[in-house]
Design an enzyme around this catalytic site. Structure first.
Site, short mmCIF file in Angstrom:
data_model
loop_
_atom_site.label_atom_id
_atom_site.label_comp_id
_atom_site.label_asym_id
_atom_site.label_seq_id
_atom_site.Cartn_x
_atom_site.Cartn_y
_atom_site.Cartn_z
N ASP A 1 0.81 -1.22 0.00
CA ASP A 1 0.00 0.00 0.00
C ASP A 1 0.84 1.26 0.00
OD1 ASP A 1 -2.62 -0.90 0.03
OD2 ASP A 1 -2.66 -1.18 2.20
C1 GLC Z 1 -0.43 2.54 5.84
C2 GLC Z 1 0.31 1.33 6.33
C3 GLC Z 1 -0.03 0.10 5.55
C4 GLC Z 1 -1.52 -0.03 5.42
C5 GLC Z 1 -2.10 1.25 4.82
C6 GLC Z 1 -3.58 1.20 4.61
O1 GLC Z 1 0.05 2.95 4.64
O2 GLC Z 1 1.70 1.51 6.31
O3 GLC Z 1 0.52 -1.03 6.18
O4 GLC Z 1 -1.80 -1.11 4.60
O5 GLC Z 1 -1.80 2.32 5.66
O6 GLC Z 1 -4.27 1.38 5.80
C1 GLC Z 2 -1.60 -3.77 5.37
C2 GLC Z 2 -2.83 -3.91 4.52
C3 GLC Z 2 -2.60 -4.79 3.33
C4 GLC Z 2 -1.35 -4.39 2.62
C5 GLC Z 2 -0.17 -4.37 3.56
C6 GLC Z 2 1.10 -3.89 2.90
O1 GLC Z 2 -1.39 -4.95 6.08
O2 GLC Z 2 -3.91 -4.41 5.26
O3 GLC Z 2 -3.69 -4.73 2.48
O4 GLC Z 2 -1.15 -5.29 1.58
O5 GLC Z 2 -0.45 -3.49 4.62
O6 GLC Z 2 1.09 -2.54 2.63
#
Ligand code: GLC
Ligand code: GLC
Length: 815
Positions: free
Chosen positions: A487
């Site tokens: 993400d």
């Molecule tokens: C932040 C976190 C990531 C998560 C995203 C969406 O970017 O670092 O782990 O998946 O938020 O909530």
């Molecule tokens: C968080 C989110 C997941 C994402 C991950 C890596 O765990 O829930 O959807 O893939 O972060 O950013």
């Protein structure tokens, strides 16, 4: 700093983790409920309850990141001749003579002893019931008759957990309660649009109560010193606005050796609009009273608790391994499967790191979670797939999240994460292989929940597949969109505004050349599954078309996705390499190594083994495999959030446990059993619990999303426990790839990949209407390969046990 202090231990026979010191390095929690009514409960009884949706139907209030931490929960106060204490130590923190918290499968038992009195509380949510039962047992172990003053305590949340924390001009005037007999009803907003209320009851007459927080606690006190408890006198307060609570007051006399049970119920009720009231302003209590009557004796509660235990006995009897290694067996047989059930129920919404208001159900997350629970509750997996697919758009793109209460896509987050569609194939295939139920493919499923737009689920898989090939970049690799699985790799974001979220700010994909090697690998893996599925159902033309696209993707990766020693991670907006030796920082990333090795791209050319070796060389550390190396040391506008984190944390070179299993599976497919096991054991909670509890900080019985990486200030420190795709991936890895019992359309495929020291083990696997008792021996100490296999005494060719209902004995000799 001592790193080896222990705060508890596993009790495998009871399937419990036993916490013996209430001052754990962080609240160690558990989950109650597995369908509609849920509670989070810490080892000192902190936490809260909600119905279905932790944002919109929060029943009790909780203040995240409070001071002190984890303040607020379901508390029993005992005033014993002026000494005030709680069975779970908090909030009074009166030193106890004995303390124990046992977290089990959807229940928690907390026991405290003080001056010859034992208070033991069993907390659980009965199956199919909208309440939390709290069975408090008080026992007098002393020689004298004892007089105790008992106070219960819950603080109501005004339903919407977000506005509850911000809209005080309204909230302080709306709170309403009713008190009748021993039941306190919370009915805020029930007079207008809400058709639900909550209640807190006890199965004995009470000697008083309180429902107004300020009156009970005192404006200048904390939960550790409520005025009413200090003085040993309830106020019988009736809340009007401000902060409604529920507290019962009971005077208890116990003879020496006497023990008494009190059954408290925290429940939730919905009424039809025309059934809401029985008289002006008097709520209809019928359903609450019916539930209370179901649990008004110890016998009834014990029977409901036995049902819950039976339920878990059944769930955990589907895959049972015996390797003789307790640390492995307890994770496979108990805790990993349990965590998968919790991620099924919660997705990423409510934990002690997820506030329950930020996130709904993730499209990609829920599809991955599926592989962790499909063997336990296949019918619910089926429904989940349909719910998820219903939020998809006709072009295959999807809402990134949906709300559990409404099952609608979440407009605030939107879509554009280009890995999302592939995961629908991933989840659906896992479901069919487990169940053999191909009818799900014919199920009519709408797009974006629009009535009339329904097409068979298979069509959703087709548009998912197409979404990738309709969105290719200059190297014929998948365009990344807003981000892929990571993400935080936001290549089309370009944000200099700290008020923007990296995930929701404008996705400047127009003219972007940003491509993802992670999606490329994911597409090859799930594309191969799609092809296989199409062939099964006789769609050969579609399979041929898909074959070409998948082969073209592999070729594109080999041509433009290989950096010499590892797979590149991506191309940026301008078409420059990311995750390459040419880069200044973050020369190598884990995600593309995981997916491209799982996909086996360039295996013959040696790419797979090179890539896995590079992971060991550059990414592996004592606590697991970091996400990228070297860590980013400065913010890079073209990369987005990943470079916003301090070195070694989260997506910037943290050990993001979720993706470690990708590499481990890659290792098993390459037949490198020792390497696979070494990576696996590093993040296996039971190994971590033995090594260090203080440094790791979070619960030692489940995986956490992130462990601080080698570049961090405190490598090894864990964060964000419980709700992580790590649970499902650890399960898939160990059950299918290490222990090697793999569901396929035709039966169970036996293909272990073991450390060379492994000699023998057995697995009991229930599969559809069959039960297999599989015994695997490894006389030559190989990592992979089957020498011979017998099913019910008959030798078979190959390593597939063809599915046949009934009980079967299987013996497997590796070599
Ligand atoms: C932040 C976190 C990531 C998560 C995203 C969406 O970017 O670092 O782990 O998946 O938020 O909530
Ligand atoms: C968080 C989110 C997941 C994402 C991950 C890596 O765990 O829930 O959807 O893939 O972060 O950013």
């Amino acid at each position: 700093m001592t790193t080896n202090k222990k705060y508890g231990h596993f009790d495998d026979a009871a399937r419990e983790y036993v916490i013996t010191d209430p001052k754990t390095p962080w609240p160690w929690i558990n989950y109650l409920g597995n369908e509609d009514f849920f509670s989070l409960i810490s080892n000192t009884a902190g936490g809260y309850s909600f119905y279905k949706d932790a944002k919109f139907r929060r029943i009790t209030r909780y203040r995240y990141n409070n001071v002190p931490m984890d303040n607020g929960g379901r508390y029993f106060y005992i005033n014993d001749g002026g000494i005030m204490w709680n069975p779970g130590w908090k909030p009074c923190k009166t030193p106890l003579d004995f303390y124990e918290c046992r977290h089990g499968m959807n229940y928690t038992r907390i026991i405290g002893r003080k001056n010859g009195i034992e208070a033991s509380v069993l907390f659980f949510v009965p199956l199919k019931t909208w309440c939390e039962v709290q069975k408090l047992t008080l026992r007098n172990d002393s020689q004298e008759v004892r007089q105790l003053k008992l106070f219960s305590f819950e603080e109501w949340c005004l339903w919407n957990a977000a506005t509850d924390m911000e809209n005080f001009q309204r909230n302080f005037s709306t709170g309403e309660v009713e008190i009748e007999g021993s039941v306190i009803y919370h009915k805020t907003e029930y007079r207008e649009r809400r058709n639900h209320y909550a209640y807190y009851s006890v199965n004995t007459p009470i000697d008083g109560f309180d429902t107004d927080r300020e009156t009970f606690v005192g404006l200048y006190n904390g939960f550790d010193q409520p005025d009413a408890v200090l003085e040993g006198r309830p106020r019988n307060s009736h809340a009007h606005g401000w902060s409604p609570i529920a507290s019962h007051y009971i005077e208890v006399e116990l003879q020496p050796g006497e023990s008494r049970d009190f059954i408290f119920l925290l429940g939730y009720v919905e009424n039809e609009q025309d059934q809401k009231f029985i008289a002006p302003k008097v709520i209809n209590k019928e359903k609450a009273l019916a539930t209370i009557a179901r649990f008004d004796t110890t016998e009834k509660v014990d029977a409901a608790f036995d049902e819950l235990k039976d339920y878990w006995d059944r769930l955990l009897d589907i895959y049972v391994v015996d390797t003789g290694n307790d640390k492995l067996d307890r994770m496979v047989n108990i805790w990993n499967q349990y965590q998968c059930m919790i991620t099924f129920c919660m997705s990423r919404s409510a934990s002690f790191f997820e506030s329950g208001i930020g996130r709904g159900m993730g499209f990609r997350d829920s599809n991955q979670d599926l592989v962790g629970f499909v063997h336990q509750i296949p019918e619910r997996a089926r429904q989940r797939i349909i719910d998820i697919a219903s939020t998809q758009f006709p072009d295959g793109g999807c809402y990134h999240q949906y709300q559990p209460l409404t099952k609608r896509g979440n407009n605030d987050i939107g879509g554009g994460f280009n890995d999302d569609p592939c995961w629908l194939i991933f989840g659906t295939v896992a479901y069919i292989k487990e169940t053999g139920d191909f009818t799900i493919l014919d199920e009519p499923v709408p797009f974006d929940n629009q009535p009339g737009s329904e097409v068979p689920l298979l069509e959703h898989l087709r548009v998912s597949f197409n979404h990738v090939i309709n969105n290719l970049g200059p190297h014929q690799l998948p365009l990344i969109g807003r981000a892929d699985w990571n993400d935080c790799l936001n290549l089309n974001c370009f944000s200099w505004d700290p008020n923007e979220s990296f995930q929701t700010t404008e996705n400047k994909s127009e003219g972007s050349k940003a491509e993802s090697l992670m999606i490329a690998g994911l597409f090859v893996v799930t594309g191969n599954e799609y092809i296989d599925l199409c062939r099964r159902i006789g769609h050969h033309e579609e399979a041929d078309r898909a074959r070409q696209a998948v082969d073209a993707m592999s070729a594109a990766v080999m041509k433009d996705g290989w950096d010499g020693e590892w797979y590149l991670r991506a191309y940026d907006f301008f078409g420059r390499k990311i995750g390459s030796k040419e880069c200044e920082e973050a020369k190598i990333f884990i995600e593309s190594q995981g997916w491209c090795t799982m996909a086996g791209i360039g295996r013959e050319q040696g790419m797979v083994n090179r890539s896995l070796d590079s992971v060991k060389k550059y990414l592996e550390c004592e606590h697991g495999i970091v996400l990228n190396n070297p860590a980013f040391t400065k913010y890079i506008y073209e990369y987005g959030e990943i470079s916003s984190y301090p070195e070694g944390y989260k997506e910037n070179a943290g050990i993001f446990c979720h993706n470690n299993p990708w590499v481990i599976i890659g290792e098993t497919l390459a037949g490198r059993g020792d390497d696979a096991w070494a990576h696996y054991a590093k993040i296996l909670p039971s190994y971590v619990e033995e090594k260090y509890q203080t440094l790791h900080k979070v619960e030692p019985y489940v995986n956490c999303q992130m462990v601080a990486g080698k570049d961090a200030a405190k490598p090894g420190e864990g964060k964000n426990s419980w709700l992580t795709g790590t649970a499902a991936w650890m399960w898939l890895t160990v059950s299918q790839y290490i222990l090697g019992i793999k569901p396929t359309y035709d039966g169970l495929l036996i293909d272990p990949c073991l450390p060379s020291t492994a000699q023998e083990y057995s697995v009991k696997r229930k599969f559809r209407d069959a039960e297999y008792r599989i015994r695997i021996t490894n006389p030559k100490g190989v990592s992979k390969g089957i020498l011979s296999m017998q099913v019910d005494g008959c030798s078979i060719d190959g390593n597939l046990i063809p599915y046949a209902p009934g009980s079967h004995e299987v013996t497997v000799v590796m070599g």
